[in-house]
Design a protein around this motif. Structure first.
Motif, PDB file in Angstrom:
ATOM      1  N   SER A 182      45.653  44.909  35.783  1.00 43.02           N
ATOM      2  CA  SER A 182      45.297  43.781  35.062  1.00 43.02           C
ATOM      3  C   SER A 182      46.284  43.594  33.764  1.00 43.02           C
ATOM      4  O   SER A 182      46.929  44.544  33.460  1.00 43.02           O
TER       5      SER A 182
ATOM      6  N   ARG B  48      45.294  42.565  31.206  1.00 40.53           N
ATOM      7  CA  ARG B  48      44.614  42.723  29.951  1.00 40.53           C
ATOM      8  C   ARG B  48      44.398  44.228  29.966  1.00 40.53           C
ATOM      9  O   ARG B  48      43.812  45.164  30.774  1.00 40.53           O
TER      10      ARG B  48
ATOM     11  N   ASN C 139      37.969  43.310  34.214  1.00 46.35           N
ATOM     12  CA  ASN C 139      36.952  43.542  34.915  1.00 46.35           C
ATOM     13  C   ASN C 139      37.442  44.677  36.178  1.00 46.35           C
ATOM     14  O   ASN C 139      36.821  45.497  36.467  1.00 46.35           O
ATOM     15  N   SER C 140      38.845  44.369  36.625  1.00 45.08           N
ATOM     16  CA  SER C 140      39.233  45.237  37.568  1.00 45.08           C
ATOM     17  C   SER C 140      39.377  46.879  37.113  1.00 45.08           C
ATOM     18  O   SER C 140      38.908  47.745  37.953  1.00 45.08           O
TER      19      SER C 140
ATOM     20  N   PRO D 154      43.130  42.711  39.925  1.00 46.48           N
ATOM     21  CA  PRO D 154      42.475  41.239  39.570  1.00 46.48           C
ATOM     22  C   PRO D 154      43.201  40.300  40.757  1.00 46.48           C
ATOM     23  O   PRO D 154      44.325  40.679  41.233  1.00 46.48           O
ATOM     24  N   MET D 155      42.680  39.233  40.841  1.00 49.63           N
ATOM     25  CA  MET D 155      43.035  38.132  41.771  1.00 49.63           C
ATOM     26  C   MET D 155      43.968  37.394  40.732  1.00 49.63           C
ATOM     27  O   MET D 155      43.175  36.611  39.765  1.00 49.63           O
TER      28      MET D 155
ATOM     29  N   ASN E  56      46.075  33.940  40.876  1.00 48.99           N
ATOM     30  CA  ASN E  56      46.609  32.618  41.680  1.00 48.99           C
ATOM     31  C   ASN E  56      46.754  33.274  43.153  1.00 48.99           C
ATOM     32  O   ASN E  56      47.634  33.003  43.861  1.00 48.99           O
ATOM     33  N   PHE E  57      45.691  33.518  43.645  1.00 49.34           N
ATOM     34  CA  PHE E  57      45.343  34.137  44.934  1.00 49.34           C
ATOM     35  C   PHE E  57      46.183  35.088  45.707  1.00 49.34           C
ATOM     36  O   PHE E  57      46.365  35.677  46.738  1.00 49.34           O
TER      37      PHE E  57
ATOM     38  N   GLY F 260      36.355  33.631  41.648  1.00 44.38           N
ATOM     39  CA  GLY F 260      35.566  33.192  42.824  1.00 44.38           C
ATOM     40  C   GLY F 260      35.417  34.193  43.738  1.00 44.38           C
ATOM     41  O   GLY F 260      35.270  35.300  43.605  1.00 44.38           O
TER      42      GLY F 260
HETATM   43  C1  LIG Z   1      46.303  33.842  35.545  1.00 46.53           C
HETATM   44  C2  LIG Z   1      44.875  33.996  36.110  1.00 46.53           C
HETATM   45  C3  LIG Z   1      44.994  33.623  37.535  1.00 46.53           C
HETATM   46  C4  LIG Z   1      43.714  33.880  38.215  1.00 46.53           C
HETATM   47  N1  LIG Z   1      43.630  33.460  39.454  1.00 46.53           N
HETATM   48  C5  LIG Z   1      42.469  33.492  40.263  1.00 46.53           C
HETATM   49  C6  LIG Z   1      42.396  33.162  41.599  1.00 46.53           C
HETATM   50  O1  LIG Z   1      43.399  32.740  42.187  1.00 46.53           O
HETATM   51  N2  LIG Z   1      41.152  33.309  42.045  1.00 46.53           N
HETATM   52  C7  LIG Z   1      40.051  33.843  41.663  1.00 46.53           C
HETATM   53  O2  LIG Z   1      38.974  33.812  42.220  1.00 46.53           O
HETATM   54  N3  LIG Z   1      40.316  33.960  40.289  1.00 46.53           N
HETATM   55  C8  LIG Z   1      41.285  34.003  39.602  1.00 46.53           C
HETATM   56  N4  LIG Z   1      41.381  34.347  38.376  1.00 46.53           N
HETATM   57  C9  LIG Z   1      40.291  34.948  37.645  1.00 46.53           C
HETATM   58  C10 LIG Z   1      40.348  36.589  37.487  1.00 46.53           C
HETATM   59  O3  LIG Z   1      40.663  36.996  39.107  1.00 46.53           O
HETATM   60  C11 LIG Z   1      39.212  37.233  37.055  1.00 46.53           C
HETATM   61  O4  LIG Z   1      39.011  36.439  35.697  1.00 46.53           O
HETATM   62  C12 LIG Z   1      39.075  38.457  36.903  1.00 46.53           C
HETATM   63  O5  LIG Z   1      38.096  38.984  36.484  1.00 46.53           O
HETATM   64  C13 LIG Z   1      40.374  39.209  36.270  1.00 46.53           C
HETATM   65  O6  LIG Z   1      40.521  40.541  36.380  1.00 46.53           O
HETATM   66  P1  LIG Z   1      40.854  41.570  34.870  1.00 46.53           P
HETATM   67  O7  LIG Z   1      39.352  41.057  34.187  1.00 46.53           O
HETATM   68  O8  LIG Z   1      40.629  42.742  35.608  1.00 46.53           O
HETATM   69  O9  LIG Z   1      41.947  41.134  34.407  1.00 46.53           O
HETATM   70  C14 LIG Z   1      42.733  34.192  37.694  1.00 46.53           C
HETATM   71  C15 LIG Z   1      42.799  34.629  36.388  1.00 46.53           C
HETATM   72  C16 LIG Z   1      44.004  34.603  35.497  1.00 46.53           C
HETATM   73  C17 LIG Z   1      44.122  35.094  34.238  1.00 46.53           C
END
Ligand SMILES: Cc1cc2nc3c(=O)[nH]c(=O)nc-3n(C[C@H](O)[C@H](O)[C@H](O)COP(=O)(O)O)c2cc1C
Length: 199
Positions: free
Chosen positions: A9, A11, A16-17, A94-95, A97-98, A142
């Motif tokens: 991540s 962050r 969350n990851s 984390p995801m 942008n896919f 999502g």
């Molecule tokens: C720059 C960015 C791009 C993201 N793109 C997607 C995405 O393509 N599909 C999705 O389901 N969530 C997307 N998200 C949501 C993150 O996957 C989600 O908030 C996740 O919990 C982030 O992980 P983290 O908390 O470990 O950083 C995106 C979030 C960010 C900040």
């Protein structure tokens, strides 16, 4: 048992990851209390991009590298040594942008090295990181499990498999940005996936 946890991540706090990766490691340590854990947080220590200078350094014979080139290769060497020493890898992903975060791609670009972690033979490529298990904690806003929009899982299976790592368990925390109830369901699903993967 040596566990290597990679947090991908962007962050440092509240990711969350990382929460899912931590939960996987905690479960692994319950089963093996003597396990040693190495953590590499790519938000805290970002790895540099594989750019022209980095490629130049890699393709320069070791005894001809400048100090700067040697230092750049040493950054990759450190990541490779960590993976080689690990019996189990736990990735928090984390995801974005896919796809996978750029930092995880940088880590993969560092770890995939011809002649070290894979090699080409007359029969085709051979992965040299054998006998390791990987648990991937996926966090998503999502829900994309099992759909074509999920490029992360096929990509990670392909690239880790190329390196010789074929036992891969995916843990899904999805729907995290779809409201409180969906997020709770997402974390509960991840717990269930962890229990199934470590049963
Ligand atoms: C720059 C960015 C791009 C993201 N793109 C997607 C995405 O393509 N599909 C999705 O389901 N969530 C997307 N998200 C949501 C993150 O996957 C989600 O908030 C996740 O919990 C982030 O992980 P983290 O908390 O470990 O950083 C995106 C979030 C960010 C900040």
């Amino acid at each position: 048992m040596n566990i290597l946890q990679i947090n991908a991540s962007a962050r440092r706090e509240g990711a969350n990851s990382t929460r899912i990766a931590n939960a996987i490691v905690a479960r692994l340590r319950q089963a093996q209390p003597s396990a040693r854990v190495t953590r590499r947080d790519l938000a805290v220590t970002p790895h540099p991009v594989l750019d022209e200078a980095a490629l130049g350094a890699l393709f320069t014979p070791a005894d001809q590298r400048s100090a700067e080139q040697a230092a750049r290769v040493a950054l990759d060497d450190a990541l490779i040594a960590e993976v080689q020493a690990a019996d189990v890898l736990v990735l928090g992903v984390p995801m974005y942008n896919f796809g996978v975060p750029a930092q995880l791609k940088h880590w993969i670009d560092a770890v995939a090295r011809n002649g070290v972690t894979f090699r080409y033979t007359e029969q085709g490529p051979e992965g040299l990181l054998k006998g390791k298990k990987v648990y991937v904690g996926l966090a998503r806003g999502g829900r994309y499990r099992g759909t074509e929009a999920d490029s992360q899982v096929p990509y990670l299976k392909t690239v880790l498999g190329f390196l010789g790592i074929t036992e891969i368990h995916f843990i899904y925390a999805e729907g995290l940005n779809m409201g409180e109830e969906a997020a709770q369901q997402g974390f509960a699903q991840a717990e269930a996936d962890i229990a199934a993967a470590l049963a």
